[in-house]
Scaffold this motif. Structure first.
Motif, PDB file in Angstrom:
ATOM      1  N   MET A 164      -6.519  -3.506  31.527  1.00 23.37           N
ATOM      2  CA  MET A 164      -7.699  -2.748  31.129  1.00 23.37           C
ATOM      3  C   MET A 164      -7.364  -1.914  29.897  1.00 23.37           C
ATOM      4  O   MET A 164      -6.235  -1.504  29.700  1.00 23.37           O
ATOM      5  N   SER A 165      -8.350  -1.658  29.035  1.00 26.53           N
ATOM      6  CA  SER A 165      -8.149  -0.827  27.859  1.00 26.53           C
ATOM      7  C   SER A 165      -8.230   0.644  28.262  1.00 26.53           C
ATOM      8  O   SER A 165      -8.570   0.980  29.393  1.00 26.53           O
ATOM      9  N   TRP A 166      -7.938   1.533  27.313  1.00 25.38           N
ATOM     10  CA  TRP A 166      -7.801   2.948  27.635  1.00 25.38           C
ATOM     11  C   TRP A 166      -8.730   3.784  26.771  1.00 25.38           C
ATOM     12  O   TRP A 166      -8.956   3.495  25.590  1.00 25.38           O
ATOM     13  N   SER A 167      -9.285   4.851  27.353  1.00 18.42           N
ATOM     14  CA  SER A 167      -9.995   5.866  26.585  1.00 18.42           C
ATOM     15  C   SER A 167      -9.721   7.216  27.222  1.00 18.42           C
ATOM     16  O   SER A 167      -9.362   7.303  28.408  1.00 18.42           O
ATOM     17  N   ASN A 168      -9.871   8.263  26.434  1.00 17.42           N
ATOM     18  CA  ASN A 168      -9.621   9.590  26.980  1.00 17.42           C
ATOM     19  C   ASN A 168     -10.840  10.091  27.748  1.00 17.42           C
ATOM     20  O   ASN A 168     -11.883   9.434  27.812  1.00 17.42           O
ATOM     21  N   TRP A 169     -10.721  11.302  28.305  1.00 19.23           N
ATOM     22  CA  TRP A 169     -11.735  11.846  29.201  1.00 19.23           C
ATOM     23  C   TRP A 169     -13.103  11.968  28.529  1.00 19.23           C
ATOM     24  O   TRP A 169     -14.133  11.663  29.120  1.00 19.23           O
ATOM     25  N   SER A 170     -13.129  12.390  27.265  1.00 19.57           N
ATOM     26  CA  SER A 170     -14.406  12.601  26.584  1.00 19.57           C
ATOM     27  C   SER A 170     -14.978  11.332  25.978  1.00 19.57           C
ATOM     28  O   SER A 170     -16.129  11.314  25.539  1.00 19.57           O
ATOM     29  N   GLY A 171     -14.168  10.267  25.924  1.00 26.97           N
ATOM     30  CA  GLY A 171     -14.626   9.003  25.350  1.00 26.97           C
ATOM     31  C   GLY A 171     -14.481   8.919  23.848  1.00 26.97           C
ATOM     32  O   GLY A 171     -14.877   7.914  23.245  1.00 26.97           O
ATOM     33  N   SER A 172     -13.867   9.927  23.209  1.00 27.98           N
ATOM     34  CA  SER A 172     -13.776   9.936  21.747  1.00 27.98           C
ATOM     35  C   SER A 172     -12.505   9.282  21.216  1.00 27.98           C
ATOM     36  O   SER A 172     -12.388   9.049  20.013  1.00 27.98           O
ATOM     37  N   VAL A 173     -11.525   9.021  22.083  1.00 27.04           N
ATOM     38  CA  VAL A 173     -10.278   8.360  21.680  1.00 27.04           C
ATOM     39  C   VAL A 173     -10.137   7.091  22.503  1.00 27.04           C
ATOM     40  O   VAL A 173     -10.173   7.138  23.741  1.00 27.04           O
ATOM     41  N   ASN A 174      -9.990   5.962  21.822  1.00 29.37           N
ATOM     42  CA  ASN A 174      -9.885   4.673  22.495  1.00 29.37           C
ATOM     43  C   ASN A 174      -8.678   3.917  21.967  1.00 29.37           C
ATOM     44  O   ASN A 174      -8.232   4.135  20.836  1.00 29.37           O
ATOM     45  N   ALA A 175      -8.148   3.026  22.784  1.00 29.02           N
ATOM     46  CA  ALA A 175      -6.985   2.236  22.377  1.00 29.02           C
ATOM     47  C   ALA A 175      -7.066   0.847  22.989  1.00 29.02           C
ATOM     48  O   ALA A 175      -7.586   0.661  24.099  1.00 29.02           O
ATOM     49  N   ALA A 176      -6.544  -0.138  22.241  1.00 28.71           N
ATOM     50  CA  ALA A 176      -6.593  -1.526  22.696  1.00 28.71           C
ATOM     51  C   ALA A 176      -5.449  -1.891  23.618  1.00 28.71           C
ATOM     52  O   ALA A 176      -5.452  -2.951  24.243  1.00 28.71           O
ATOM     53  N   GLY A 177      -4.433  -1.016  23.718  1.00 30.58           N
ATOM     54  CA  GLY A 177      -3.279  -1.328  24.559  1.00 30.58           C
ATOM     55  C   GLY A 177      -3.657  -1.513  26.013  1.00 30.58           C
ATOM     56  O   GLY A 177      -4.605  -0.899  26.520  1.00 30.58           O
ATOM     57  N   VAL A 178      -2.886  -2.333  26.695  1.00 26.37           N
ATOM     58  CA  VAL A 178      -3.129  -2.598  28.112  1.00 26.37           C
ATOM     59  C   VAL A 178      -2.494  -1.500  28.954  1.00 26.37           C
ATOM     60  O   VAL A 178      -1.334  -1.131  28.745  1.00 26.37           O
ATOM     61  N   VAL A 179      -3.248  -0.970  29.906  1.00 23.39           N
ATOM     62  CA  VAL A 179      -2.752   0.083  30.789  1.00 23.39           C
ATOM     63  C   VAL A 179      -2.040  -0.558  31.979  1.00 23.39           C
ATOM     64  O   VAL A 179      -2.611  -1.390  32.688  1.00 23.39           O
ATOM     65  N   HIS A 180      -0.792  -0.174  32.193  1.00 20.89           N
ATOM     66  CA  HIS A 180       0.001  -0.682  33.318  1.00 20.89           C
ATOM     67  C   HIS A 180       0.235   0.448  34.313  1.00 20.89           C
ATOM     68  O   HIS A 180       0.430   1.603  33.922  1.00 20.89           O
ATOM     69  N   LEU A 181       0.249   0.121  35.587  1.00 20.07           N
ATOM     70  CA  LEU A 181       0.506   1.088  36.648  1.00 20.07           C
ATOM     71  C   LEU A 181       1.676   0.609  37.494  1.00 20.07           C
ATOM     72  O   LEU A 181       1.499   0.070  38.586  1.00 20.07           O
ATOM     73  N   PRO A 182       2.899   0.781  37.004  1.00 23.64           N
ATOM     74  CA  PRO A 182       4.071   0.322  37.763  1.00 23.64           C
ATOM     75  C   PRO A 182       4.190   1.092  39.077  1.00 23.64           C
ATOM     76  O   PRO A 182       3.834   2.264  39.174  1.00 23.64           O
ATOM     77  N   ARG A 183       4.741   0.411  40.079  1.00 26.11           N
ATOM     78  CA  ARG A 183       4.905   1.024  41.399  1.00 26.11           C
ATOM     79  C   ARG A 183       6.337   1.483  41.663  1.00 26.11           C
ATOM     80  O   ARG A 183       6.567   2.277  42.577  1.00 26.11           O
ATOM     81  N   THR A 184       7.287   0.970  40.899  1.00 27.66           N
ATOM     82  CA  THR A 184       8.683   1.362  41.073  1.00 27.66           C
ATOM     83  C   THR A 184       9.282   1.696  39.719  1.00 27.66           C
ATOM     84  O   THR A 184       8.780   1.268  38.667  1.00 27.66           O
ATOM     85  N   GLU A 185      10.406   2.433  39.754  1.00 29.57           N
ATOM     86  CA  GLU A 185      11.081   2.768  38.514  1.00 29.57           C
ATOM     87  C   GLU A 185      11.672   1.525  37.853  1.00 29.57           C
ATOM     88  O   GLU A 185      11.707   1.418  36.620  1.00 29.57           O
TER      89      GLU A 185
END
Length: 417
Positions: free
Chosen positions: A1-22
């Protein structure tokens, strides 16, 4: 999924990863060209933006560990402040201070110098005593005041450039309760008495709608143990949201709407465990600029900002927020030159803000202010050098920790490469 900040004014094309382990996190970092950490996205600057890999630690394995002397705790860095403070409370402990919202990750709040208010209370980064960091090679190391001391000093307010923090050792205090009071006061009175109140009470802040002549004063004081409050916010937002939307459609009405709103009754009373009283629900999107001013010129700077807005009848729809923060010794902290008055300027996200903030920034800078790193500012590399005597040493530690610049993005590269 792509990323944006709380207000929606900053966006990025990078993929958001949610690793579960170190280990999974280490592999992600090792294989990335560039990588940026993100928490709840409460930064208004593009600190977290990246076109390659963006990492959230919200789902990373971890647990709270309390030191035997109960003065420090090791906390998963990606936990939200809400989760951290709830878990600490279960052990009879708390953070000495918080800001007025709690979705941010602990690591993100510390990495940007986020703060609450209190004449003798520092920003959240001052609580840090050590960090476990995953470096650009994917390997984890520990730093504190006696182990990798320079890395620790830089990491205290890191902007996410020295590695991905997975665990933070931080100061904690015995659990305590707070009583909150909210009331209207004349601006002339608060300008005269604010520092007197700040010396008397543990927490004193106020909100000031620039087209009105009264402020909303909020105080917090320790109180006897009691149950959690019945509400999760200091003030309801429904009527304010309606006025904001009218002002967005007809900007010249903003001054009149503010004066009408400030004629209404405002008497708030809550009490409960500290971690339930510090934060409040903030659901209306806005943009924000915050400058940390030398305390001696804080009220003068605010008065000049309000005079400028009134003279031009500018449609500034949100109030200024005024708080105090103690001095610290952190290399890139806006508070390292002495105690500050933090002045936050907001604008409704549906209304223009860029030109407004640019003019306000000139006033802030003319009075010796330094910006909050996560709020809107236009600092250049030369500005950083002028404002922060330790800037080049900070950059040297960054180069040693991350020679290839894996944890940089274009915004940070321009300031710190």
């Amino acid at each position: 999924m792509s990323w944006s900040n709380w207000s929606g004014s900053v966006n990025a094309a990078g993929v958001v990863h949610l690793p579960r382990t170190e280990d999974e996190l280490g592999a992600l970092v090792r294989g990335a060209t560039t990588v940026r950490p993100t928490g709840a996205g409460h930064s208004f600057m593009p600190l977290c933006a990246d076109d390659d890999v963006i990492v959230s630690l919200a789902e990373l394995d971890g647990r709270l560990t309390i030191a035997s002397d109960r003065r420090t705790a090791r906390v998963p860095a990606g936990w939200s402040i809400k989760r951290v403070t709830h878990e600490l409370w279960e052990h009879g402990l708390a953070l000495a201070n918080q800001g007025d919202v709690n979705p941010q990750s602990l690591a993100g709040a510390m990495a940007t110098g986020t703060h609450g208010t209190g004449l003798e209370l520092g920003n959240l980064a001052t609580f840090a005593r050590g960090f476990r960091l995953v470096g650009p090679d994917g390997q984890a190391t520990w730093c504190d005041a006696s182990t990798e001391a320079d890395l620790f000093e830089a990491q205290r307010l890191s902007l996410g450039m020295f590695g991905i923090a997975t665990e933070i050792e931080c100061d904690v205090v015995p659990a305590y309760h707070l009583r909150e009071r909210i009331e209207k006061r004349p601006w002339a009175e608060i300008r005269e008495r604010y520092f007197e109140l700040a010396r008397e009470l543990r927490h004193v802040e106020f909100w000031f709608f620039p087209h009105a002549d009264t402020v909303i004063l909020k105080t917090l004081e320790p109180c006897d143990p009691c149950d959690p409050p019945p509400t999760t916010t200091d003030m309801e937002e429904a009527s304010f949201r309606r006025l904001l939307n009218i002002g967005a459609m007809v900007p010249p009405l903003v001054p009149t709407l503010q004066r009408l709103m400030m004629r209404s009754e405002m008497h708030g009373r809550r009490k409960g465990p500290a971690h339930t009283i510090f934060p409040s629900d903030r659901t209306i999107p806005f943009e924000e600029m915050e400058y940390e001013m030398p305390q001696s010129v804080g009220l003068e700077t605010l008065d000049e900002l309000v005079t400028w807005i009134r003279k031009k009848r500018l449609p500034v729809s949100f109030p200024f927020e005024f708080r105090l923060v103690a001095a610290d010794d952190i290399w890139m902290s806006p508070m390292n030159a002495g105690p500050v008055a933090a002045i936050s300027m907001h604008q409704y996200a549906k209304m223009p803000w860029r030109d407004l903030f640019l003019e306000a920034e000139a006033i802030f800078r003319a009075h010796g202010g330094r910006p909050h790193w996560a709020k809107r500012h236009t600092l250049t590399r030369d500005d950083v050098n002028a404002l922060y005597p330790m800037a080049e040493r900070y950059r040297a530690v960054r180069r040693e920790a991350d020679p290839a610049g894996k944890f940089l993005n274009p915004h940070l590269e321009g300031l710190f490469s």
